[in-house]
Scaffold this motif. Structure first.
Motif, PDB file in Angstrom:
ATOM      1  N   ALA A 134     -11.176  52.427  54.572  1.00  0.00           N
ATOM      2  CA  ALA A 134     -11.404  52.922  55.933  1.00  0.00           C
ATOM      3  C   ALA A 134     -12.124  51.876  56.778  1.00  0.00           C
ATOM      4  O   ALA A 134     -11.769  51.638  57.946  1.00  0.00           O
ATOM      5  CB  ALA A 134     -12.206  54.218  55.887  1.00  0.00           C
ATOM      6  N   ALA A 135     -13.134  51.229  56.188  1.00  0.00           N
ATOM      7  CA  ALA A 135     -13.890  50.212  56.928  1.00  0.00           C
ATOM      8  C   ALA A 135     -13.012  49.017  57.278  1.00  0.00           C
ATOM      9  O   ALA A 135     -13.128  48.444  58.373  1.00  0.00           O
ATOM     10  CB  ALA A 135     -15.095  49.771  56.106  1.00  0.00           C
ATOM     11  N   GLN A 136     -12.139  48.620  56.371  1.00  0.00           N
ATOM     12  CA  GLN A 136     -11.244  47.499  56.632  1.00  0.00           C
ATOM     13  C   GLN A 136     -10.212  47.834  57.724  1.00  0.00           C
ATOM     14  O   GLN A 136      -9.918  47.008  58.592  1.00  0.00           O
ATOM     15  CB  GLN A 136     -10.529  47.089  55.348  1.00  0.00           C
ATOM     16  CG  GLN A 136     -11.419  46.355  54.359  1.00  0.00           C
ATOM     17  CD  GLN A 136     -11.749  44.950  54.832  1.00  0.00           C
ATOM     18  OE1 GLN A 136     -10.879  44.087  54.939  1.00  0.00           O
ATOM     19  NE2 GLN A 136     -13.013  44.702  55.129  1.00  0.00           N
ATOM     20  N   ILE A 137      -9.682  49.032  57.690  1.00  0.00           N
ATOM     21  CA  ILE A 137      -8.756  49.464  58.750  1.00  0.00           C
ATOM     22  C   ILE A 137      -9.462  49.425  60.102  1.00  0.00           C
ATOM     23  O   ILE A 137      -8.924  48.912  61.094  1.00  0.00           O
ATOM     24  CB  ILE A 137      -8.222  50.880  58.442  1.00  0.00           C
ATOM     25  CG1 ILE A 137      -7.323  50.850  57.197  1.00  0.00           C
ATOM     26  CG2 ILE A 137      -7.454  51.438  59.645  1.00  0.00           C
ATOM     27  CD1 ILE A 137      -6.942  52.226  56.680  1.00  0.00           C
ATOM     28  N   ASP A 138     -10.661  49.960  60.143  1.00  0.00           N
ATOM     29  CA  ASP A 138     -11.426  49.967  61.395  1.00  0.00           C
ATOM     30  C   ASP A 138     -11.739  48.544  61.857  1.00  0.00           C
ATOM     31  O   ASP A 138     -11.723  48.251  63.056  1.00  0.00           O
ATOM     32  CB  ASP A 138     -12.726  50.751  61.205  1.00  0.00           C
ATOM     33  CG  ASP A 138     -12.492  52.243  60.980  1.00  0.00           C
ATOM     34  OD1 ASP A 138     -11.353  52.710  61.240  1.00  0.00           O
ATOM     35  OD2 ASP A 138     -13.434  52.929  60.540  1.00  0.00           O
ATOM     36  N   ALA A 139     -12.012  47.643  60.910  1.00  0.00           N
ATOM     37  CA  ALA A 139     -12.342  46.262  61.263  1.00  0.00           C
ATOM     38  C   ALA A 139     -11.147  45.546  61.876  1.00  0.00           C
ATOM     39  O   ALA A 139     -11.306  44.752  62.820  1.00  0.00           O
ATOM     40  CB  ALA A 139     -12.832  45.513  60.024  1.00  0.00           C
ATOM     41  N   VAL A 140      -9.955  45.812  61.360  1.00  0.00           N
ATOM     42  CA  VAL A 140      -8.756  45.213  61.966  1.00  0.00           C
ATOM     43  C   VAL A 140      -8.578  45.731  63.378  1.00  0.00           C
ATOM     44  O   VAL A 140      -8.335  44.960  64.322  1.00  0.00           O
ATOM     45  CB  VAL A 140      -7.497  45.505  61.124  1.00  0.00           C
ATOM     46  CG1 VAL A 140      -6.252  44.923  61.817  1.00  0.00           C
ATOM     47  CG2 VAL A 140      -7.621  44.923  59.725  1.00  0.00           C
ATOM     48  N   ARG A 141      -8.726  47.025  63.547  1.00  0.00           N
ATOM     49  CA  ARG A 141      -8.520  47.629  64.872  1.00  0.00           C
ATOM     50  C   ARG A 141      -9.567  47.174  65.882  1.00  0.00           C
ATOM     51  O   ARG A 141      -9.311  47.192  67.087  1.00  0.00           O
ATOM     52  CB  ARG A 141      -8.510  49.154  64.736  1.00  0.00           C
ATOM     53  CG  ARG A 141      -7.231  49.660  64.076  1.00  0.00           C
ATOM     54  CD  ARG A 141      -7.234  51.152  63.843  1.00  0.00           C
ATOM     55  NE  ARG A 141      -5.917  51.611  63.400  1.00  0.00           N
ATOM     56  CZ  ARG A 141      -5.685  52.764  62.792  1.00  0.00           C
ATOM     57  NH1 ARG A 141      -6.708  53.596  62.549  1.00  0.00           N
ATOM     58  NH2 ARG A 141      -4.468  53.098  62.428  1.00  0.00           N
ATOM     59  N   ALA A 142     -10.724  46.771  65.392  1.00  0.00           N
ATOM     60  CA  ALA A 142     -11.746  46.258  66.307  1.00  0.00           C
ATOM     61  C   ALA A 142     -11.365  44.889  66.850  1.00  0.00           C
ATOM     62  O   ALA A 142     -11.900  44.462  67.882  1.00  0.00           O
ATOM     63  CB  ALA A 142     -13.093  46.181  65.593  1.00  0.00           C
ATOM     64  N   GLU A 143     -10.430  44.191  66.157  1.00  0.00           N
ATOM     65  CA  GLU A 143     -10.057  42.839  66.542  1.00  0.00           C
ATOM     66  C   GLU A 143      -8.700  42.750  67.235  1.00  0.00           C
ATOM     67  O   GLU A 143      -8.422  41.760  67.915  1.00  0.00           O
ATOM     68  CB  GLU A 143     -10.050  41.923  65.302  1.00  0.00           C
ATOM     69  CG  GLU A 143     -11.413  41.753  64.657  1.00  0.00           C
ATOM     70  CD  GLU A 143     -12.397  41.056  65.579  1.00  0.00           C
ATOM     71  OE1 GLU A 143     -11.971  40.172  66.354  1.00  0.00           O
ATOM     72  OE2 GLU A 143     -13.597  41.398  65.537  1.00  0.00           O
ATOM     73  N   THR A 144      -7.846  43.738  67.024  1.00  0.00           N
ATOM     74  CA  THR A 144      -6.505  43.666  67.606  1.00  0.00           C
ATOM     75  C   THR A 144      -5.951  45.060  67.844  1.00  0.00           C
ATOM     76  O   THR A 144      -6.304  46.008  67.131  1.00  0.00           O
ATOM     77  CB  THR A 144      -5.550  42.884  66.684  1.00  0.00           C
ATOM     78  OG1 THR A 144      -4.264  42.769  67.305  1.00  0.00           O
ATOM     79  CG2 THR A 144      -5.369  43.580  65.342  1.00  0.00           C
ATOM     80  N   ASP A 145      -5.085  45.159  68.836  1.00  0.00           N
ATOM     81  CA  ASP A 145      -4.387  46.424  69.072  1.00  0.00           C
ATOM     82  C   ASP A 145      -2.960  46.370  68.535  1.00  0.00           C
ATOM     83  O   ASP A 145      -2.168  47.283  68.766  1.00  0.00           O
ATOM     84  CB  ASP A 145      -4.379  46.780  70.564  1.00  0.00           C
ATOM     85  CG  ASP A 145      -3.691  45.718  71.414  1.00  0.00           C
ATOM     86  OD1 ASP A 145      -3.242  44.692  70.855  1.00  0.00           O
ATOM     87  OD2 ASP A 145      -3.599  45.922  72.645  1.00  0.00           O
ATOM     88  N   ARG A 146      -2.637  45.308  67.804  1.00  0.00           N
ATOM     89  CA  ARG A 146      -1.302  45.154  67.236  1.00  0.00           C
ATOM     90  C   ARG A 146      -1.166  45.983  65.960  1.00  0.00           C
ATOM     91  O   ARG A 146      -2.141  46.200  65.225  1.00  0.00           O
ATOM     92  CB  ARG A 146      -1.015  43.686  66.917  1.00  0.00           C
ATOM     93  CG  ARG A 146      -1.147  42.738  68.101  1.00  0.00           C
ATOM     94  CD  ARG A 146      -0.141  43.089  69.185  1.00  0.00           C
ATOM     95  NE  ARG A 146       1.219  43.095  68.665  1.00  0.00           N
ATOM     96  CZ  ARG A 146       2.257  43.650  69.284  1.00  0.00           C
ATOM     97  NH1 ARG A 146       2.089  44.278  70.438  1.00  0.00           N
ATOM     98  NH2 ARG A 146       3.458  43.596  68.751  1.00  0.00           N
ATOM     99  N   PRO A 147       0.060  46.448  65.637  1.00  0.00           N
ATOM    100  CA  PRO A 147       0.263  47.235  64.413  1.00  0.00           C
ATOM    101  C   PRO A 147       0.076  46.395  63.147  1.00  0.00           C
ATOM    102  O   PRO A 147       0.276  45.180  63.151  1.00  0.00           O
ATOM    103  CB  PRO A 147       1.719  47.700  64.532  1.00  0.00           C
ATOM    104  CG  PRO A 147       2.094  47.527  65.964  1.00  0.00           C
ATOM    105  CD  PRO A 147       1.285  46.381  66.470  1.00  0.00           C
TER     106      PRO A 147
END
Length: 347
Positions: A54-67
């Motif tokens: 969950a933390a890793q998913i959130d960390a990606v989304r904090a850096e990009t809005d790409r799928p």
């Protein structure tokens, strides 16, 4: 854009380049960089705690809005942990899930019911057909040249066109693909893109230890070893391709035929307080301390074509530019056909 294929529409990416979800190595920094640059990234979350996923998913989304997606492996994960891993991915509404190893139809059904695009990495025509029948949207055909865990026994050159002919869904090539020329080759063999691990391990954003990256750069294609000795933490008879090191040299001529229950669990390193054993499937990460050069240095035969450590965006750009230049050469007939008499003479 001649390099835009149908998988770009399915995955909502600009380029038909997928970054493999390498366990430990493919974390948020790499995935965000890859997806931001127009390719498609996967978090490698094999046997990870749900809170960490969950933390890793959130960390990606904090850096990009790409799928982006998440890579999970049902066969290598204790069932209750796997259910929890998939549950957190679905709760976080990840864009896609990539599964690997033996085909798990129930896992595909759960992911599809949760609204995910499903990719399945396979190593044979039989498994490709089974994955499509289970509902997979995209098949990743992995050839014998691949680094990390290797599912099949034939090369990408042979496997890819057979899989593309056997299934109706899009197929992506994996194993030996790290350049623009190899992308063009994959397209010509019926693939709609390439799935790269080794090429993205050697990037500044990958979570691999520097010793792993440097060993990859120093290795030629003939310096990889196919063995099932690195089997602690995985089911028996699960071969891998690694870069030759002290651990593989100790095997002598016995590269296959190992059982994890028969291996001596010798601790050679630690990672965040967790013991790491020689012949485990743990590769050395930034956080790993100890005899890191004796661990599994995963790498595909394409390591001979990967000679620099660069940002992921640069790696993607280099692949695309070379692929476009190669297509341009073909389109402008810059590869003229040989005279018939020369062709006959060469046979």
């Amino acid at each position: 854009m001649p390099l835009r294929t149908p998988i770009c529409d399915i995955l909502q990416c600009h380029y038909p380049i997928l970054q493999a979800g390498m366990g430990g190595v493919a974390r948020a920094e790499l995935v965000a960089a890859v997806s931001t640059a127009g390719a498609y990234g996967f978090l490698g979350m094999v046997r990870e705690a749900p809170d960490f996923i969950a933390a890793q998913i959130d960390a990606v989304r904090a850096e990009t809005d790409r799928p982006f997606g998440v890579n999970l492996i049902p066969a290598a994960t204790e069932p209750s942990l796997f259910r929890a891993e998939l549950d957190v991915c679905l709760a976080r509404r990840v864009h896609s899930i990539c599964f690997f190893w033996s085909v798990d139809a129930e896992a595909v059904a759960r992911a599809k019911a949760g609204g995910c695009i499903v990719l399945y990495q396979v190593g044979s025509v039989k498994d490709a057909i089974a994955a499509e029948a289970a509902g997979a949207d995209i098949i990743i055909a992995q050839g014998f040249e691949a680094g990390g865990h290797v599912r099949g026994a034939v090369s990408s050159l042979v496997l890819l066109p057979q899989v593309a002919a056997a299934v109706g869904c899009p197929v992506v090539a994996s194993g030996g693909f790290a350049t623009g020329r190899s992308l063009v080759a994959a397209l010509s063999l019926g693939g709609q893109g390439i799935h790269c691990g080794t090429a993205f391990l050697a990037t500044t954003e990958s979570f691999a230890h520097d010793c792993h990256k440097n060993a990859l750069l120093a290795a030629g294609s003939e310096d990889t070893v196919y063995t099932d000795a690195f089997s602690i933490n995985w089911p028996p008879h699960s071969p891998v391709r690694v870069i030759r090191n002290a651990a593989t040299d100790q095997l002598g001529g016995q590269l296959v035929g190992h059982d994890p229950d028969d291996l001596w669990w010798e601790q050679v390193a630690t990672d965040s307080g967790r013991p790491i054993y020689r012949y485990s499937t743990d590769s050395p990460l930034r956080t790993t301390c100890g005899n890191v050069d004796e661990l599994a240095l995963f790498g595909g035969q394409c390591c001979g074509m990967v000679t620099t450590i660069v940002p992921a965006a640069r790696r993607i750009n280099d692949i695309i530019r070379e692929a476009e230049a190669t297509l341009h050469q073909f389109e402008n007939n810059l590869y003229p056909a040989l005279p018939a008499e020369q062709l006959v003479g060469s046979l």
